[in-house]
Design an enzyme around this catalytic site. Structure first.
Site, mmCIF file in Angstrom:
data_model
loop_
_atom_site.group_PDB
_atom_site.id
_atom_site.type_symbol
_atom_site.label_atom_id
_atom_site.label_comp_id
_atom_site.label_asym_id
_atom_site.label_seq_id
_atom_site.Cartn_x
_atom_site.Cartn_y
_atom_site.Cartn_z
ATOM 1 N N CYS A 109 0.894 -1.180 -0.033
ATOM 2 C CA CYS A 109 -0.217 -0.088 0.002
ATOM 3 C C CYS A 109 0.887 1.331 -0.026
ATOM 4 O O CYS A 109 0.337 2.480 -0.172
ATOM 5 C CB CYS A 109 -0.969 0.052 1.114
ATOM 6 S SG CYS A 109 -1.862 -1.448 1.051
ATOM 7 N N HIS A 256 -3.274 7.218 2.590
ATOM 8 C CA HIS A 256 -3.689 5.899 2.372
ATOM 9 C C HIS A 256 -5.040 5.719 2.786
ATOM 10 O O HIS A 256 -5.413 5.803 3.926
ATOM 11 C CB HIS A 256 -2.646 4.809 2.578
ATOM 12 C CG HIS A 256 -3.176 3.244 2.418
ATOM 13 N ND1 HIS A 256 -3.765 3.186 1.086
ATOM 14 C CD2 HIS A 256 -3.267 2.225 3.012
ATOM 15 C CE1 HIS A 256 -3.986 1.740 1.239
ATOM 16 N NE2 HIS A 256 -3.852 1.278 2.384
ATOM 17 N N ASN A 286 -10.325 -0.049 -0.012
ATOM 18 C CA ASN A 286 -8.748 0.018 -0.016
ATOM 19 C C ASN A 286 -8.336 -0.631 -1.083
ATOM 20 O O ASN A 286 -8.348 -1.554 -1.577
ATOM 21 C CB ASN A 286 -8.366 -1.045 1.185
ATOM 22 C CG ASN A 286 -6.496 -1.087 1.409
ATOM 23 O OD1 ASN A 286 -5.904 -0.490 0.612
ATOM 24 N ND2 ASN A 286 -6.265 -1.453 2.483
HETATM 25 O O1 UT7 Z 1 -3.646 -1.410 3.454
HETATM 26 C C1 UT7 Z 1 -2.921 -2.098 4.281
HETATM 27 C C2 UT7 Z 1 -3.028 -1.636 5.543
HETATM 28 N N1 UT7 Z 1 -4.268 -2.002 6.315
HETATM 29 C C3 UT7 Z 1 -4.859 -1.757 7.153
HETATM 30 O O2 UT7 Z 1 -4.391 -0.550 7.688
HETATM 31 C C4 UT7 Z 1 -6.183 -2.268 7.884
HETATM 32 C C5 UT7 Z 1 -6.012 -2.187 9.272
HETATM 33 N N2 UT7 Z 1 -6.858 -2.912 9.945
HETATM 34 C C6 UT7 Z 1 -8.435 -2.527 9.962
HETATM 35 O O3 UT7 Z 1 -8.939 -1.652 9.506
HETATM 36 C C7 UT7 Z 1 -9.108 -3.196 10.873
HETATM 37 O O4 UT7 Z 1 -8.368 -3.930 11.945
HETATM 38 C C8 UT7 Z 1 -10.259 -4.181 10.475
HETATM 39 C C9 UT7 Z 1 -11.419 -3.121 9.739
HETATM 40 C C10 UT7 Z 1 -9.614 -5.088 9.329
HETATM 41 C C11 UT7 Z 1 -11.144 -4.953 11.351
HETATM 42 O O5 UT7 Z 1 -11.731 -4.100 12.413
HETATM 43 P P1 UT7 Z 1 -11.492 -4.258 13.933
HETATM 44 O O6 UT7 Z 1 -12.413 -3.139 14.570
HETATM 45 O O7 UT7 Z 1 -10.043 -4.508 14.123
HETATM 46 O O8 UT7 Z 1 -12.063 -5.699 13.965
HETATM 47 P P2 UT7 Z 1 -11.588 -6.908 14.585
HETATM 48 O O9 UT7 Z 1 -10.583 -7.700 13.629
HETATM 49 O O10 UT7 Z 1 -10.723 -6.825 15.825
HETATM 50 O O11 UT7 Z 1 -12.781 -8.148 14.699
HETATM 51 C C12 UT7 Z 1 -13.807 -7.505 15.549
HETATM 52 C C13 UT7 Z 1 -15.076 -8.450 15.740
HETATM 53 C C14 UT7 Z 1 -14.462 -9.651 15.654
HETATM 54 O O12 UT7 Z 1 -15.837 -10.586 16.275
HETATM 55 P P3 UT7 Z 1 -15.607 -11.175 17.770
HETATM 56 O O13 UT7 Z 1 -14.043 -11.931 17.938
HETATM 57 O O14 UT7 Z 1 -15.237 -9.873 18.511
HETATM 58 O O15 UT7 Z 1 -16.562 -11.716 17.979
HETATM 59 C C15 UT7 Z 1 -14.613 -10.345 14.290
HETATM 60 O O16 UT7 Z 1 -14.872 -11.793 13.802
HETATM 61 O O17 UT7 Z 1 -15.691 -8.272 14.170
HETATM 62 C C16 UT7 Z 1 -15.600 -9.703 13.797
HETATM 63 N N3 UT7 Z 1 -15.588 -9.236 12.210
HETATM 64 C C17 UT7 Z 1 -16.888 -8.893 11.649
HETATM 65 N N4 UT7 Z 1 -18.183 -8.780 11.715
HETATM 66 C C18 UT7 Z 1 -18.866 -8.651 10.760
HETATM 67 C C19 UT7 Z 1 -14.590 -9.168 11.440
HETATM 68 N N5 UT7 Z 1 -14.772 -8.950 10.131
HETATM 69 C C20 UT7 Z 1 -16.095 -8.807 10.236
HETATM 70 C C21 UT7 Z 1 -17.019 -8.447 9.374
HETATM 71 N N6 UT7 Z 1 -18.319 -8.181 9.364
HETATM 72 N N7 UT7 Z 1 -16.757 -8.120 7.896
#
Ligand code: UT7
Length: 329
Positions: A109, A256, A286
């Site tokens: 990225c 980004h 993204n």
């Molecule tokens: O471009 C390269 C650089 N990339 C980035 O900078 C991305 C950086 N990371 C992020 O933007 C975020 O971490 C994400 C958007 C990828 C994820 O958001 P988050 O708030 O960090 O969520 P998480 O991975 O901690 O997941 C929280 C909860 C989990 O459920 P439990 O374990 O709390 O029950 C996930 O299973 O949300 C769940 N979850 C979803 N729920 C509904 C994960 N993905 C989804 C989804 N829909 N698509």
């Protein structure tokens, strides 16, 4: 004397896919995606190849510019149509850029930042035909991705995030103007492999096993999130300190487009109004190396930017890698 960004352009595939459509494919919902990322829709290529998108974005950035003045083409991508030839070689061929040196670059990225950083150094130092008498004094930098081809469409943690597209900029070396006034790039070791995408290799006649490698883009979201907010702060601070420019003096920021919450955190940490940040993540998702040049093209065509305005572009991503460039319009 120095290097100035004199043209920008972007291209998106025709098909726009809303969050609701993805909720039919994986267990997710529109509101979760909007709340956690800011994304409402993204473009997915159906008929468009990466080359089509790259060439279309490049043509817009080039406008009426003399094609013989282009001495360098750099394409930043992690999702080329083919490994050989490079995407840059294909763009050079397609656009008849007969004087250009062409190569691809992969810093995920951060690709457009590294590409611009490289191009500036090369054309400034006369490595691509520039000199006081030589008219080959311009470079074309493109970020292009078809992440839809490397994403796991069964993984809700990643498939909702990414999209396809291309963005491009033309850089010019001249005696009269110095557009780019500061830049900094940095690599951090990805010791836990928190952001990876493997390849598929064939079995050779000399091995018994197929080398198994994960073909999909894989990401530990929370870990990359923490890296992103720290890295943005570090690289932006370095460029501001090196140039003696305050955060307030920067008119626009083009980050980004990975997550709206990352952009908001950056705005808060630098005590800047969110309005100064160019955001298009809601409609693109993204798009890795294409995110920054697409957002930059949106900003430059918005009519808001005046000559002399200071603009900071900043990226972070796989590698891990990060970088920022400060320039005057
Ligand atoms: O471009 C390269 C650089 N990339 C980035 O900078 C991305 C950086 N990371 C992020 O933007 C975020 O971490 C994400 C958007 C990828 C994820 O958001 P988050 O708030 O960090 O969520 P998480 O991975 O901690 O997941 C929280 C909860 C989990 O459920 P439990 O374990 O709390 O029950 C996930 O299973 O949300 C769940 N979850 C979803 N729920 C509904 C994960 N993905 C989804 C989804 N829909 N698509």
């Amino acid at each position: 004397m120095g290097v100035t960004i004199i043209g920008t352009g972007k291209a998106l595939p025709e098909l726009s896919v809303k969050n609701e459509k993805l909720a039919e494919l994986v267990e997710t919902d529109n509101q979760w995606i909007i709340d956690r990322t800011g994304i409402e829709s993204r473009h997915i290529s159906v008929n468009e190849k990466a080359l089509d998108l790259a060439v279309s974005a490049a043509k817009k950035a080039l406008g009426e510019i003399d094609l013989d003045s282009i001495g360098l083409v750099i394409v930043a991508t992690v999702s080329p149509d083919v490994l050989v030839p490079s995407m840059a070689a294909l763009v050079k061929r397609e656009l008849h850029l007969s004087n250009a040196v062409a190569f691809d670059l992969n810093t995920a990225c951060s690709g457009f930042i590294y590409g611009t950083w490289t191009a500036e150094a090369l054309i400034k130092n006369g490595m691509c035909g520039n000199s006081n008498t030589n008219k080959i004094n311009r470079a074309l930098v493109i970020g292009v991705e078809r992440l839809s081809r490397i994403v796991n469409w069964e993984d809700r943690g990643t498939c909702i995030l990414f999209g396809d597209g291309a963005g491009s900029a033309v850089l010019e070396y001249s005696q009269e103007k110095t557009g780019i006034i500061g830049s900094y790039v940095k690599n951090y070791d990805d010791v836990t492999d928190c952001l990876t995408c493997g390849m598929q290799y064939i079995k050779t006649p000399f091995t018994n096993e197929i080398e198994h490698s994960d073909m999909f883009l894989k990401m530990n979201g929370p870990q990359v999130f923490k890296f992103a907010v720290t890295a943005i702060e570090e690289v932006m601070n370095k460029v501001l300190t090196d140039t003696g420019v305050s955060a307030d003096e920067v008119k626009y920021y083009v980050p980004h487009q990975a997550n709206m919450r990352i952009i908001k955190t950056a705005a808060q940490r630098f005590k800047q109004p969110l309005e100064k940040f160019q955001v298009n993540i809601q409609n693109t998702g993204n798009v890795s190396a294409a995110s920054i040049p697409m957002a930059l093209a949106d900003l430059m065509s918005s009519g808001k930017v005046k000559s002399g305005d200071k603009i900071m572009i900043v990226g972070f991503g796989g590698g891990l890698s990060a970088g920022a460039i400060l320039f005057e319009a």
